[in-house]
Motif scaffolding. Structure first.
Motif, short mmCIF file in Angstrom:
data_model
loop_
_atom_site.label_atom_id
_atom_site.label_comp_id
_atom_site.label_asym_id
_atom_site.label_seq_id
_atom_site.Cartn_x
_atom_site.Cartn_y
_atom_site.Cartn_z
N PHE A 30 5.50 44.80 -8.91
CA PHE A 30 4.66 44.60 -8.25
C PHE A 30 4.04 42.90 -7.92
O PHE A 30 4.18 42.62 -8.66
CB PHE A 30 3.34 45.18 -9.35
N GLY A 31 4.12 42.58 -6.58
CA GLY A 31 4.21 41.04 -5.78
C GLY A 31 5.47 40.46 -5.61
O GLY A 31 5.78 40.86 -6.87
N ARG A 32 4.93 40.16 -4.54
CA ARG A 32 5.86 38.51 -4.33
C ARG A 32 6.12 37.70 -5.59
O ARG A 32 7.24 37.41 -5.84
CB ARG A 32 5.29 37.90 -3.19
N LYS A 33 4.75 37.46 -6.52
CA LYS A 33 5.26 37.02 -7.45
C LYS A 33 6.09 37.28 -8.38
O LYS A 33 7.05 36.58 -9.11
CB LYS A 33 4.15 35.71 -8.09
N ASN A 34 5.53 37.99 -8.94
CA ASN A 34 6.40 38.13 -9.85
C ASN A 34 7.98 38.56 -9.47
O ASN A 34 9.47 38.92 -10.03
CB ASN A 34 6.15 40.26 -10.59
N LEU A 35 8.50 39.55 -8.16
CA LEU A 35 9.78 39.67 -7.80
C LEU A 35 10.53 38.20 -8.03
O LEU A 35 11.47 37.88 -8.31
CB LEU A 35 9.90 40.37 -6.54
N GLN A 36 9.84 36.90 -7.77
CA GLN A 36 10.19 35.87 -7.14
C GLN A 36 10.49 34.90 -8.72
O GLN A 36 11.28 34.36 -8.87
CB GLN A 36 9.19 34.82 -6.99
N ALA A 37 9.83 35.58 -9.68
CA ALA A 37 9.77 34.84 -10.77
C ALA A 37 10.91 35.57 -12.13
O ALA A 37 11.82 34.96 -12.48
CB ALA A 37 8.75 35.11 -11.70
N LEU A 38 10.94 37.17 -11.63
CA LEU A 38 11.85 38.03 -12.15
C LEU A 38 13.76 37.38 -11.40
O LEU A 38 14.21 36.96 -11.85
CB LEU A 38 12.38 39.26 -12.03
N ARG A 39 13.77 36.83 -10.13
CA ARG A 39 14.35 36.21 -10.20
C ARG A 39 14.78 34.73 -10.14
O ARG A 39 16.12 35.06 -10.13
CB ARG A 39 14.63 36.60 -7.62
N SER A 40 14.48 34.02 -10.23
CA SER A 40 13.91 32.76 -10.57
C SER A 40 14.84 32.38 -12.50
O SER A 40 15.03 31.82 -12.31
CB SER A 40 12.91 32.05 -10.34
N HIS A 41 14.43 33.80 -12.97
CA HIS A 41 15.26 33.32 -14.21
C HIS A 41 16.38 34.43 -14.60
O HIS A 41 16.73 34.69 -15.59
CB HIS A 41 13.79 34.08 -15.02
N HIS A 42 16.96 34.63 -13.44
CA HIS A 42 17.94 35.66 -13.75
C HIS A 42 19.17 35.08 -14.28
O HIS A 42 19.53 33.22 -13.94
CB HIS A 42 18.47 35.89 -12.43
N PRO A 43 19.26 35.51 -15.53
CA PRO A 43 20.64 34.25 -16.10
C PRO A 43 21.80 34.11 -15.41
O PRO A 43 22.65 33.51 -15.42
CB PRO A 43 21.01 35.65 -17.93
N GLY A 44 21.96 34.95 -14.37
CA GLY A 44 23.40 35.13 -13.89
C GLY A 44 23.70 34.36 -12.50
O GLY A 44 23.81 35.61 -11.98
N LYS A 45 23.06 33.53 -12.30
CA LYS A 45 22.43 33.52 -10.54
C LYS A 45 23.81 33.64 -9.77
O LYS A 45 25.56 32.52 -10.22
CB LYS A 45 22.27 31.71 -10.67
N PRO A 46 23.63 34.26 -9.21
CA PRO A 46 24.73 33.95 -8.62
C PRO A 46 25.54 32.84 -7.78
O PRO A 46 25.00 31.90 -7.41
CB PRO A 46 24.15 34.80 -6.28
N SER A 47 27.47 33.31 -7.13
CA SER A 47 28.29 32.12 -7.05
C SER A 47 28.09 32.42 -5.42
O SER A 47 29.12 31.62 -4.97
CB SER A 47 28.34 32.39 -8.16
#
Length: 127
Positions: free
Chosen positions: A45-62
């Motif tokens: 729910f919400g842009r801020k939560n989506l951004q936080a979730l993606r910012s903390h992804h342990p396996g950043k896309p290459s």
């Protein structure tokens, strides 16, 4: 919003995603946007939560490769591949727009698999 502008916004979104620019990547979303991951049963729910979730992804896309974008009006679909730790993940994003922002996105993720030999006479391999 004219379709050309939506395509421009989508292009900017996917380019920012590929570059790892989490601020620019999330400009496309309405503040109260919802993002669903049906395979895991999660709703963000919400842009801020989506951004936080993606910012903390342990396996950043290459790697990030958009195959195609299709849509009309307020409904747009992007088919793309994200590379995580050397493995491609085939992804489909379905975005619903209100005015100029995404209000609902559903994302599906699929791992590649070997084609079974029994159907080889009817198919061609694609890259």
């Amino acid at each position: 919003m004219p379709e050309e502008q939506i395509l421009e916004a989508l292009d900017a979104h996917w380019q920012a995603s590929a570059a790892g620019d989490v601020n620019a990547e999330h400009e496309i979303y309405e503040d109260d946007a919802i993002c669903d991951y049906p395979q895991s049963g999660e709703r963000i729910f919400g842009r801020k939560n989506l951004q936080a979730l993606r910012s903390h992804h342990p396996g950043k896309p290459s790697g990030f490769n958009v195959k195609r974008i299709l849509g009309r009006g307020d409904l747009w679909i992007t088919e793309y591949t994200i590379t995580y730790q050397g493995r491609p993940v085939y992804t489909v994003s379905i975005m619903e727009f209100r005015d100029s922002k995404v209000v609902h996105e559903t994302q599906y993720f699929a791992d590649p698999f070997e084609a079974p030999s029994w159907r080889s006479q009817w198919v061609q391999q694609i890259g």
